[in-house]
Design a protein around this motif. Sequence first.
Motif, short mmCIF file in Angstrom:
data_model
loop_
_atom_site.label_atom_id
_atom_site.label_comp_id
_atom_site.label_asym_id
_atom_site.label_seq_id
_atom_site.Cartn_x
_atom_site.Cartn_y
_atom_site.Cartn_z
N VAL A 263 0.84 -1.20 0.00
CA VAL A 263 0.00 0.00 0.00
C VAL A 263 0.88 1.25 0.00
N GLY A 264 1.93 1.21 0.82
CA GLY A 264 2.80 2.38 0.97
C GLY A 264 3.55 2.76 -0.29
N ILE A 265 3.87 1.76 -1.12
CA ILE A 265 4.66 2.05 -2.33
C ILE A 265 3.90 2.97 -3.30
N VAL A 266 2.58 2.93 -3.21
CA VAL A 266 1.76 3.80 -4.08
C VAL A 266 2.01 5.27 -3.75
N PHE A 267 2.18 5.55 -2.46
CA PHE A 267 2.33 6.93 -2.02
C PHE A 267 3.77 7.45 -2.17
N VAL A 268 4.77 6.53 -2.04
CA VAL A 268 6.17 6.99 -2.10
C VAL A 268 6.70 7.04 -3.53
N ALA A 269 6.02 6.35 -4.44
CA ALA A 269 6.50 6.30 -5.83
C ALA A 269 6.58 7.69 -6.46
N ASP A 270 5.63 8.59 -6.08
CA ASP A 270 5.62 9.94 -6.66
C ASP A 270 6.64 10.85 -6.01
N VAL A 271 7.10 10.47 -4.81
CA VAL A 271 8.07 11.30 -4.10
C VAL A 271 9.46 11.17 -4.73
N ALA A 272 9.91 9.91 -4.86
CA ALA A 272 11.23 9.63 -5.47
C ALA A 272 11.26 8.18 -5.93
N GLY A 273 11.77 7.95 -7.13
CA GLY A 273 11.80 6.60 -7.69
C GLY A 273 12.64 5.63 -6.87
N TRP A 274 13.75 6.11 -6.30
CA TRP A 274 14.64 5.21 -5.57
C TRP A 274 14.00 4.67 -4.29
N ILE A 275 13.03 5.42 -3.72
CA ILE A 275 12.35 4.95 -2.50
C ILE A 275 11.52 3.70 -2.80
N SER A 276 10.88 3.68 -3.95
CA SER A 276 10.08 2.49 -4.32
C SER A 276 10.96 1.27 -4.52
N VAL A 277 12.19 1.49 -5.01
CA VAL A 277 13.13 0.37 -5.17
C VAL A 277 13.48 -0.21 -3.80
N ILE A 278 13.72 0.67 -2.81
CA ILE A 278 14.02 0.21 -1.44
C ILE A 278 12.82 -0.54 -0.86
N PHE A 279 11.62 -0.02 -1.10
CA PHE A 279 10.40 -0.69 -0.62
C PHE A 279 10.29 -2.09 -1.21
N LEU A 280 10.58 -2.21 -2.50
CA LEU A 280 10.49 -3.51 -3.16
C LEU A 280 11.53 -4.48 -2.61
N LEU A 281 12.75 -3.98 -2.35
CA LEU A 281 13.81 -4.82 -1.80
C LEU A 281 13.43 -5.35 -0.41
N ILE A 282 12.95 -4.43 0.45
CA ILE A 282 12.54 -4.84 1.80
C ILE A 282 11.38 -5.82 1.74
N THR A 283 10.43 -5.57 0.84
CA THR A 283 9.28 -6.47 0.68
C THR A 283 9.73 -7.87 0.28
N THR A 284 10.67 -7.93 -0.67
CA THR A 284 11.18 -9.23 -1.12
C THR A 284 11.85 -9.99 0.02
N ILE A 285 12.67 -9.29 0.80
CA ILE A 285 13.36 -9.92 1.93
C ILE A 285 12.34 -10.45 2.95
N LEU A 286 11.31 -9.65 3.23
CA LEU A 286 10.28 -10.06 4.19
C LEU A 286 9.48 -11.25 3.69
N ILE A 287 9.17 -11.26 2.39
CA ILE A 287 8.40 -12.37 1.83
C ILE A 287 9.19 -13.67 1.95
N VAL A 288 10.48 -13.64 1.56
CA VAL A 288 11.32 -14.84 1.60
C VAL A 288 11.51 -15.33 3.04
N SER A 289 11.95 -14.40 3.94
CA SER A 289 12.21 -14.80 5.33
C SER A 289 10.93 -15.20 6.05
N GLY A 290 9.83 -14.51 5.74
CA GLY A 290 8.55 -14.85 6.37
C GLY A 290 8.07 -16.23 5.97
N LEU A 291 8.17 -16.52 4.67
CA LEU A 291 7.75 -17.84 4.20
C LEU A 291 8.63 -18.95 4.78
N LEU A 292 9.94 -18.71 4.84
CA LEU A 292 10.85 -19.70 5.41
C LEU A 292 10.51 -20.00 6.87
#
Length: 457
Positions: free
Chosen positions: A370-399
């Motif tokens: 949800v948050g990535i929708v709001f930060v994408a317009d602020v700066a492109g690099w923030i959405s990249v960080i959001f995606l990286l953190i999301t990926t890490i959480l998905i993998v570690s959470g599933l494990l």
Amino acid sequence: MTALLSEKNYDTKQSIKLLTFNTWGLKLLSKHRKARLQAIAHELANPKTSDDDYDVAALQEIWCEEDWAYIEHVCRKKYPYRRVFKSGIITGPGLAVLSKIPIVETFLYRFPINGRSSAFFRGDWYVGKSIAVTMFQSHVPGSLPIALLNSHMHAPYGQGDASYSTHRACQAWDFAKLVRMLKKAGYAVIQVGDLNSKPESLPYKIFTVEAGLTDSWNVLHHEKLITKSEEIAKLSSEDQIKLAGVTCNSRLNTWRKSSKAGDACRIDYALIDAENIIPIKAQVKFTEVLPSPLLCSYSDHFAYSVELKINSQAQHVTPEDMHNLKEREGVYKALIAEIKHYRRVTIPFQAIWRKVYFFISVIIVIGMHVGIVFVADVAGWISVIFLLITTILIVSGLLNGMIWYFGVRSESRALQEVQMEVEDAYTYIQDLTMEKTRRSSQSHRKESSDIHVQELQ
């Protein structure tokens, strides 16, 4: 330096010479692994003396296929019967046997309780620690057939639940059941390997009391037996080998030079069915240092060799409960207490934090989407960080979710099964004890009555 430890004058016509050796064959982690194991192969294939000429060699930590291929090739002529065992996700249990005696049958029993799947940095669960059972043909006509149980039990890594004492105790329980069945089937049973258990430990008591096995070292050194750590610590490094049969953490081992004197211990065994097997002599082997340029020990363990005289089939002694009910009751109570403590403390801790991590990661991942929708317009690099953190959480959470749902729950049920098996045996022993007491009481009353009648007459 090979120390001759004990010898008796027996008719060795029906004897066999056995070696058990943890070869330290970890890929990448064991230093000079390939050179050391090749040296071991050549020593086995080309013995310098008759004392180095074995009928059966049981090996542990043969974890690289290229090492086994080399050993098998070099030892092919000396040991025409060979077997390496496979299980687990990574490599296998590391167990192998070389034999001059024909192998009739083999099977592998994989321990259902063997560490945690989350401990990938330790690896015991992933290699599938097991008991490799090898049944041999009678080595001389009329001799009892031999059943060899070779294993490398779960290692201790620290204190508390990191010691994995509960896991080794449960593995010892499984060992005892197999041993009892094979003894009843008429085999001369020998249990060998790196059992990661000191002589005063609970697993050792299960081997000797519940399985009815006898330590071959103890038989030959019963007059001056040194088993306690504090007694071993007072000995010189040479005497630790000579008098206490130390195979692990000896300062004479180049890989363990910095060990404390009290760390030296004996955890490599040949436990035997003493009713049908007589130990003749025992030696700590492979204590020499390899020549230049290696100048190191063959392994981080020393090997243990024992010569055994096997009963003939005519001399076969059928198994009985060699230990009194009180001893067995004590072992059962200790094992039940060990399992209950682990299930009460470690299992809930592991289950709760992994379960909580899984559900929290699900909530955070939803929030990040949800948050990535709001930060994408602020700066492109923030959405990249959001995606990286999301990926890490998905993998570690599933494990962690999978470890909780499949690993921890499976471990808990396996522990519960062993606990119920021990409780069944404990109840049976209590019934036997009560029946024995009742009969003793009846016999005492009858004797008193007979005496009273005689006095009246």
